[in-house]
Design a protein around this motif. Structure first.
Motif, mmCIF file in Angstrom:
data_model
loop_
_atom_site.group_PDB
_atom_site.id
_atom_site.type_symbol
_atom_site.label_atom_id
_atom_site.label_comp_id
_atom_site.label_asym_id
_atom_site.label_seq_id
_atom_site.Cartn_x
_atom_site.Cartn_y
_atom_site.Cartn_z
ATOM 1 N N GLY A 134 19.261 40.226 32.280
ATOM 2 C CA GLY A 134 20.527 40.182 31.480
ATOM 3 C C GLY A 134 21.938 41.347 31.916
ATOM 4 N N ALA A 135 22.245 41.040 32.680
ATOM 5 C CA ALA A 135 22.921 41.633 33.288
ATOM 6 C C ALA A 135 24.008 42.133 32.551
ATOM 7 C CB ALA A 135 22.884 41.618 34.596
ATOM 8 N N ASP A 136 24.863 43.058 32.235
ATOM 9 C CA ASP A 136 25.926 42.775 31.241
ATOM 10 C C ASP A 136 27.298 42.263 32.276
ATOM 11 O OD1 ASP A 136 27.751 44.975 33.294
ATOM 12 O OD2 ASP A 136 27.508 46.879 31.619
ATOM 13 N N ASP A 137 28.768 42.296 31.531
ATOM 14 C CA ASP A 137 29.486 41.230 32.244
ATOM 15 C C ASP A 137 30.383 42.093 33.073
ATOM 16 O OD1 ASP A 137 29.587 39.608 29.984
ATOM 17 O OD2 ASP A 137 31.103 40.549 28.584
ATOM 18 N N THR A 138 30.384 43.265 33.012
ATOM 19 C CA THR A 138 30.599 44.084 34.857
ATOM 20 C C THR A 138 29.681 43.471 36.141
ATOM 21 O OG1 THR A 138 32.041 45.731 33.406
ATOM 22 C CG2 THR A 138 31.163 46.519 35.517
ATOM 23 N N GLU A 139 28.067 43.913 35.955
ATOM 24 C CA GLU A 139 28.214 43.225 36.456
ATOM 25 C C GLU A 139 27.666 41.992 37.152
ATOM 26 O OE1 GLU A 139 23.702 44.226 35.999
ATOM 27 O OE2 GLU A 139 24.724 46.735 35.562
ATOM 28 N N ARG A 140 27.895 40.921 36.134
ATOM 29 C CA ARG A 140 28.771 40.176 36.410
ATOM 30 C C ARG A 140 29.598 39.380 37.315
ATOM 31 N NH1 ARG A 140 26.312 37.749 31.314
ATOM 32 N NH2 ARG A 140 24.091 38.117 31.042
ATOM 33 N N ALA A 141 30.345 40.112 36.964
ATOM 34 C CA ALA A 141 31.741 40.330 37.248
ATOM 35 C C ALA A 141 32.033 40.437 38.583
ATOM 36 C CB ALA A 141 33.018 41.341 36.773
ATOM 37 N N TRP A 142 31.939 41.912 39.382
ATOM 38 C CA TRP A 142 30.768 41.978 40.823
ATOM 39 C C TRP A 142 30.302 41.714 41.604
ATOM 40 C CZ3 TRP A 142 33.419 45.274 42.912
ATOM 41 C CH2 TRP A 142 35.131 46.092 41.808
ATOM 42 N N ALA A 143 29.222 40.725 40.416
ATOM 43 C CA ALA A 143 28.509 39.493 41.136
ATOM 44 C C ALA A 143 29.407 38.581 41.587
ATOM 45 C CB ALA A 143 27.462 39.710 40.846
ATOM 46 N N ASP A 144 29.966 37.855 40.848
ATOM 47 C CA ASP A 144 31.017 36.702 41.174
ATOM 48 C C ASP A 144 31.620 37.347 42.253
ATOM 49 O OD1 ASP A 144 29.649 34.867 39.739
ATOM 50 O OD2 ASP A 144 30.927 35.295 37.552
ATOM 51 N N GLU A 145 32.623 38.462 42.176
ATOM 52 C CA GLU A 145 33.892 38.744 42.973
ATOM 53 C C GLU A 145 32.494 38.457 44.747
ATOM 54 O OE1 GLU A 145 37.394 39.831 45.159
ATOM 55 O OE2 GLU A 145 37.111 39.293 42.992
ATOM 56 N N ALA A 146 31.398 39.906 44.487
ATOM 57 C CA ALA A 146 30.543 40.173 46.545
ATOM 58 C C ALA A 146 30.846 38.277 46.550
ATOM 59 C CB ALA A 146 29.685 40.458 45.940
ATOM 60 N N ALA A 147 30.070 37.197 45.737
ATOM 61 C CA ALA A 147 29.679 35.775 46.445
ATOM 62 C C ALA A 147 31.370 35.246 46.883
ATOM 63 C CB ALA A 147 29.360 35.368 44.895
ATOM 64 N N ARG A 148 32.126 35.673 45.814
ATOM 65 C CA ARG A 148 33.558 35.015 46.455
ATOM 66 C C ARG A 148 34.205 35.262 47.677
ATOM 67 N NH1 ARG A 148 38.824 35.651 46.974
ATOM 68 N NH2 ARG A 148 38.140 38.235 46.067
ATOM 69 N N ARG A 149 33.967 36.965 47.967
ATOM 70 C CA ARG A 149 34.497 37.248 49.275
ATOM 71 C C ARG A 149 33.635 36.508 50.576
ATOM 72 N NH1 ARG A 149 35.930 43.792 47.416
ATOM 73 N NH2 ARG A 149 37.194 43.112 46.404
ATOM 74 N N SER A 150 32.182 36.242 50.085
ATOM 75 C CA SER A 150 31.727 35.999 51.000
ATOM 76 C C SER A 150 31.629 34.429 51.245
ATOM 77 C CB SER A 150 29.473 35.890 50.723
ATOM 78 O OG SER A 150 28.751 35.147 51.234
ATOM 79 N N GLU A 151 32.159 33.604 50.372
ATOM 80 C CA GLU A 151 32.433 32.539 51.099
ATOM 81 C C GLU A 151 34.052 32.317 51.463
ATOM 82 O OE1 GLU A 151 32.718 30.706 46.223
ATOM 83 O OE2 GLU A 151 31.083 30.515 46.474
ATOM 84 N N ASP A 152 34.867 33.585 50.866
ATOM 85 C CA ASP A 152 35.894 33.310 52.059
ATOM 86 C C ASP A 152 35.480 33.909 53.459
ATOM 87 O OD1 ASP A 152 37.204 32.829 49.661
ATOM 88 O OD2 ASP A 152 37.981 34.815 49.509
ATOM 89 N N LEU A 153 34.960 34.079 53.616
ATOM 90 C CA LEU A 153 34.380 35.105 54.549
ATOM 91 C C LEU A 153 33.807 33.549 55.691
ATOM 92 C CD1 LEU A 153 33.136 38.779 53.934
ATOM 93 C CD2 LEU A 153 35.262 37.855 55.753
ATOM 94 N N SER A 154 32.934 33.454 55.005
ATOM 95 C CA SER A 154 31.963 31.897 55.533
ATOM 96 C C SER A 154 33.612 30.706 55.849
ATOM 97 C CB SER A 154 31.297 31.554 54.493
ATOM 98 O OG SER A 154 30.019 32.697 54.934
ATOM 99 N N ALA A 155 34.345 30.220 55.116
ATOM 100 C CA ALA A 155 34.961 29.486 55.558
ATOM 101 C C ALA A 155 36.569 29.984 56.496
ATOM 102 C CB ALA A 155 35.510 29.324 53.854
ATOM 103 N N GLY A 156 36.196 31.733 56.993
ATOM 104 C CA GLY A 156 37.887 31.489 57.399
ATOM 105 C C GLY A 156 38.649 32.179 56.657
ATOM 106 N N ALA A 157 38.678 31.860 55.573
ATOM 107 C CA ALA A 157 39.915 32.355 54.896
ATOM 108 C C ALA A 157 40.176 34.107 55.067
ATOM 109 C CB ALA A 157 40.078 32.000 53.131
ATOM 110 N N THR A 158 39.737 35.209 54.861
ATOM 111 C CA THR A 158 39.777 36.250 55.064
ATOM 112 C C THR A 158 39.165 36.472 56.693
ATOM 113 O OG1 THR A 158 37.912 37.162 53.848
ATOM 114 C CG2 THR A 158 39.879 36.952 52.863
ATOM 115 N N ALA A 159 39.900 37.524 57.357
ATOM 116 C CA ALA A 159 38.821 38.396 58.516
ATOM 117 C C ALA A 159 38.449 39.568 57.869
ATOM 118 C CB ALA A 159 39.490 38.515 59.210
#
Length: 72
Positions: A31-56
């Motif tokens: 039942g995480a609040d919106d802020t926790e979900r937003a941070w989780a989504d951001e962390a996942a997005r950053r992880s995807e960017d790193l995995s894809a080589g979009a960011t170093a």
């Protein structure tokens, strides 16, 4: 579709996609609040960017050195 089939399909996803899925599933249980979900989504997005080589990746030493320069 059974839970076993869904699990088998999920395990075939790339690590970043599995991480995002896991975060969403855990958030739905906690039942995480919106802020926790937003941070989780951001962390996942950053992880995807790193995995894809979009960011170093940047080392902690470089981050702290830059912070010291900015503060001095």
């Amino acid at each position: 579709m059974s839970t076993h089939e869904i699990e088998s399909m999920a395990l075939q996803l790339p690590a970043s996609a599995r991480a995002r899925l896991a975060q969403h599933l855990i958030a739905s249980l906690d039942g995480a609040d919106d802020t926790e979900r937003a941070w989780a989504d951001e962390a996942a997005r950053r992880s995807e960017d790193l995995s894809a080589g979009a960011t170093a990746p940047v080392s902690a030493a470089d981050v702290f050195a830059e912070a010291r320069r900015a503060l001095s």
